[in-house]
Design a protein around this motif. Structure first.
Motif, PDB file in Angstrom:
ATOM      1  N   ALA A   1       0.837  -1.205   0.000  1.00  0.00           N
ATOM      2  CA  ALA A   1       0.000   0.000   0.000  1.00  0.00           C
ATOM      3  C   ALA A   1       0.867   1.249   0.000  1.00  0.00           C
ATOM      4  O   ALA A   1       0.560   2.242  -0.676  1.00  0.00           O
ATOM      5  CB  ALA A   1      -0.922   0.000   1.220  1.00  0.00           C
ATOM      6  N   GLY A   2       1.980   1.210   0.751  1.00  0.00           N
ATOM      7  CA  GLY A   2       2.912   2.343   0.750  1.00  0.00           C
ATOM      8  C   GLY A   2       3.556   2.542  -0.602  1.00  0.00           C
ATOM      9  O   GLY A   2       3.652   3.676  -1.106  1.00  0.00           O
ATOM     10  N   PHE A   3       4.011   1.446  -1.239  1.00  0.00           N
ATOM     11  CA  PHE A   3       4.595   1.537  -2.587  1.00  0.00           C
ATOM     12  C   PHE A   3       3.579   2.095  -3.579  1.00  0.00           C
ATOM     13  O   PHE A   3       3.917   2.912  -4.452  1.00  0.00           O
ATOM     14  CB  PHE A   3       5.068   0.157  -3.051  1.00  0.00           C
ATOM     15  CG  PHE A   3       6.291  -0.354  -2.357  1.00  0.00           C
ATOM     16  CD1 PHE A   3       7.282   0.515  -1.935  1.00  0.00           C
ATOM     17  CD2 PHE A   3       6.448  -1.714  -2.122  1.00  0.00           C
ATOM     18  CE1 PHE A   3       8.423   0.042  -1.287  1.00  0.00           C
ATOM     19  CE2 PHE A   3       7.580  -2.199  -1.487  1.00  0.00           C
ATOM     20  CZ  PHE A   3       8.570  -1.320  -1.058  1.00  0.00           C
ATOM     21  N   SER A   4       2.331   1.658  -3.457  1.00  0.00           N
ATOM     22  CA  SER A   4       1.289   2.099  -4.378  1.00  0.00           C
ATOM     23  C   SER A   4       1.017   3.595  -4.239  1.00  0.00           C
ATOM     24  O   SER A   4       0.739   4.280  -5.238  1.00  0.00           O
ATOM     25  CB  SER A   4      -0.007   1.310  -4.133  1.00  0.00           C
ATOM     26  OG  SER A   4       0.192  -0.065  -4.325  1.00  0.00           O
ATOM     27  N   THR A   5       1.095   4.096  -3.024  1.00  0.00           N
ATOM     28  CA  THR A   5       0.895   5.529  -2.803  1.00  0.00           C
ATOM     29  C   THR A   5       1.977   6.342  -3.499  1.00  0.00           C
ATOM     30  O   THR A   5       1.691   7.360  -4.143  1.00  0.00           O
ATOM     31  CB  THR A   5       0.888   5.836  -1.291  1.00  0.00           C
ATOM     32  OG1 THR A   5      -0.131   5.070  -0.653  1.00  0.00           O
ATOM     33  CG2 THR A   5       0.632   7.319  -1.050  1.00  0.00           C
ATOM     34  N   VAL A   6       3.206   5.874  -3.399  1.00  0.00           N
ATOM     35  CA  VAL A   6       4.310   6.545  -4.108  1.00  0.00           C
ATOM     36  C   VAL A   6       4.075   6.490  -5.613  1.00  0.00           C
ATOM     37  O   VAL A   6       4.291   7.478  -6.332  1.00  0.00           O
ATOM     38  CB  VAL A   6       5.663   5.889  -3.742  1.00  0.00           C
ATOM     39  CG1 VAL A   6       6.792   6.486  -4.580  1.00  0.00           C
ATOM     40  CG2 VAL A   6       5.955   6.065  -2.262  1.00  0.00           C
ATOM     41  N   GLY A   7       3.608   5.344  -6.109  1.00  0.00           N
ATOM     42  CA  GLY A   7       3.320   5.192  -7.539  1.00  0.00           C
ATOM     43  C   GLY A   7       2.226   6.129  -8.006  1.00  0.00           C
ATOM     44  O   GLY A   7       2.318   6.707  -9.105  1.00  0.00           O
ATOM     45  N   LEU A   8       1.185   6.309  -7.197  1.00  0.00           N
ATOM     46  CA  LEU A   8       0.098   7.227  -7.549  1.00  0.00           C
ATOM     47  C   LEU A   8       0.598   8.657  -7.699  1.00  0.00           C
ATOM     48  O   LEU A   8       0.256   9.353  -8.663  1.00  0.00           O
ATOM     49  CB  LEU A   8      -0.991   7.165  -6.469  1.00  0.00           C
ATOM     50  CG  LEU A   8      -2.131   8.183  -6.583  1.00  0.00           C
ATOM     51  CD1 LEU A   8      -2.902   7.994  -7.887  1.00  0.00           C
ATOM     52  CD2 LEU A   8      -3.078   8.064  -5.385  1.00  0.00           C
ATOM     53  N   VAL A   9       1.431   9.086  -6.767  1.00  0.00           N
ATOM     54  CA  VAL A   9       1.987  10.451  -6.834  1.00  0.00           C
ATOM     55  C   VAL A   9       2.845  10.615  -8.085  1.00  0.00           C
ATOM     56  O   VAL A   9       2.768  11.622  -8.793  1.00  0.00           O
ATOM     57  CB  VAL A   9       2.819  10.753  -5.562  1.00  0.00           C
ATOM     58  CG1 VAL A   9       3.531  12.098  -5.690  1.00  0.00           C
ATOM     59  CG2 VAL A   9       1.915  10.743  -4.328  1.00  0.00           C
TER      60      VAL A   9
END
Length: 444
Positions: A418-426
């Motif tokens: 979930a943390g990696f995905s948040t970085v990817g979204l940004v």
């Protein structure tokens, strides 16, 4: 449509491979004690296809520019057939790894070639939808793999049949591709600018020194890395294992429940085909990432609650993991829990895993392949796509799944994604522009 289907069989190859190894690995570890005892060996068997795909993707871009799209696909089919035969006939787990590398080389080459080949043959108004057929066949391949896994589950030499059948679809593709033409845009490039005789490294240097290509690579690599770090390969490669972690111990039950994820993946890909040319690539990816992050957080909570509410242990319930004890247990028609314990949260975990797939498939699951077929100038289209594909085949995710589970627990692993995905979204929000329509490349 014939060309899109024939080239799109690449998706069927990759989809079948990801699905079949997730089921076959359950039986490989039963046949080879070393695989069951050593987590790293099971991870290596699964992830070596990714390692091969990294190498195949790295040279696939150069092959596309040098020899054309058609010949690259034909060569990849030969590698895939060879790898399937090697895996089916092995006598020890180390040879399975060799076969997985061959399969990975083929997947790496064709994973960027097929979308590119389809893209160059498609009119702009339905280009996204036709390239998405590649993704639809991929999810279809995953569904087919679980059906075949179930069919051979109680057959002698079960996992050998599962892996050997993988050689059928590349053989079909090889035959079909022999009757299809080379990409007209590649032929045009050959005619106007001569033979593409640049070596791999000089081609890479030329691509990176070109401002337009470099900006395209920022976007192309971003979406491909984001696709992997949402954790999708752990779900596809280890789906039955995740089901067992959720509390469903039977191999056949875990395989049957995994069919749910593949069905939803196919449905999500159909949604992408319907909407990608209408609503745009960037918007679909952003909505997709928001849904993925939400699902991963909920999955983390579910697995944590499952670990807290496992049944209390009684004397004799914690047993040494060995073939004798396991065989005695199964001989008495009892259930052997290798991963996880039964829990009332298991069914809710499966449901949220389905929501995760539905969030993934229409957006970040299919759109990165469309974007990377679209954003590079013709001269660098193979090279740019090859670089992006290398970044997509992330060995870290599949190689560390079981280790992360042992270290962080299932809840911690999903929270990490979930943390990696948040970085990817940004990163997608700031680096990726819309590529829908004929004028997209001018904006890039």
């Amino acid at each position: 449509m014939l060309l899109a289907f024939s080239a799109g069989i690449r998706g069927l190859l990759f989809g079948y491979d990801t699905g079949v190894i997730s089921g076959a690995s359950l039986y490989i570890r039963d046949d080879f004690e070393a695989v069951e005892k050593h987590t790293w060996l099971q991870e290596t068997i699964v992830s070596m296809a990714v390692a091969g795909a990294i190498i195949g993707g790295a040279f696939g871009g150069w092959m596309n520019d040098k020899f054309g799209r058609k010949k690259s696909i034909l060569f990849a089919d030969i590698l895939f057939i060879t790898g399937s035969l090697v895996m089916a006939l092995v006598l020890n787990p180390w040879v399975i790894i060799v076969g997985r590398i061959f399969v990975g080389l083929g997947v790496g080459i064709v994973s960027m070639t097929s979308p590119l080949y389809i893209f160059e043959a498609s009119p702009a108004r339905i280009r996204g939808a036709l390239v998405s057929t590649n993704g639809l066949l991929l999810t279809g391949g995953q569904f087919l793999s679980y059906l075949i896994n179930l069919a051979f589950a109680k057959t002698r030499g079960n996992w050998r049949w599962m892996l050997g059948v993988a050689g059928v679809s590349p053989l079909v593709q090889f035959i079909l591709m022999c009757f299809l033409p080379e990409s007209s845009r590649w032929l045009y490039r050959q005619e106007t600018e001569g033979s593409m005789g640049d070596g791999v490294f000089s081609k890479l240097k030329s691509a990176w020194s070109n401002k337009v290509v470099r900006r395209g690579l920022y976007a192309g690599i971003t979406v491909q890395v984001a696709q992997q770090f949402v954790g999708i390969n752990t779900v596809m490669y280890y789906s039955p294992t995740i089901m067992q972690l959720a509390g469903f111990a039977s191999n056949r039950t875990a395989l049957a429940l995994s069919l749910i994820t593949t069905c939803l993946n196919s449905f999500g890909t159909i949604l992408s085909m319907l909407f990608v040319d209408r609503f745009g690539r960037r918007r679909l990816m952003i909505v997709s990432m928001i849904g993925i992050i939400s699902c991963l957080i909920v999955l983390s909570i579910m697995f944590f609650q499952a670990s807290v509410h496992t049944p209390p242990y009684k004397p004799g319930e914690c047993l040494t993991v060995d073939t004798v004890t396991r065989g005695t247990c199964r001989a008495q028609n009892r259930t052997w829990y290798t991963y996880g314990c039964p829990s009332k949260f298991g069914i809710f975990t499966v449901l949220h895993l389905g929501l995760y797939i539905l969030s993934y498939a229409p957006g970040i699951g299919t759109v990165p392949w469309i974007v990377n077929s679209d954003i590079y100038p013709l001269r660098f289209r193979g090279t740019g796509g090859g670089i992006a594909v290398v970044s997509n085949w992330n060995l870290i995710v599949s190689e560390t799944f079981l280790t992360l589970t042992e270290t962080l627990g299932s809840a911690g692993r999903f929270l990490l994604f979930a943390g990696f995905s948040t970085v990817g979204l940004v990163a997608i929000f700031f680096l990726v522009l819309e590529t829908k329509g004929e004028g997209a490349r001018k904006r890039i």
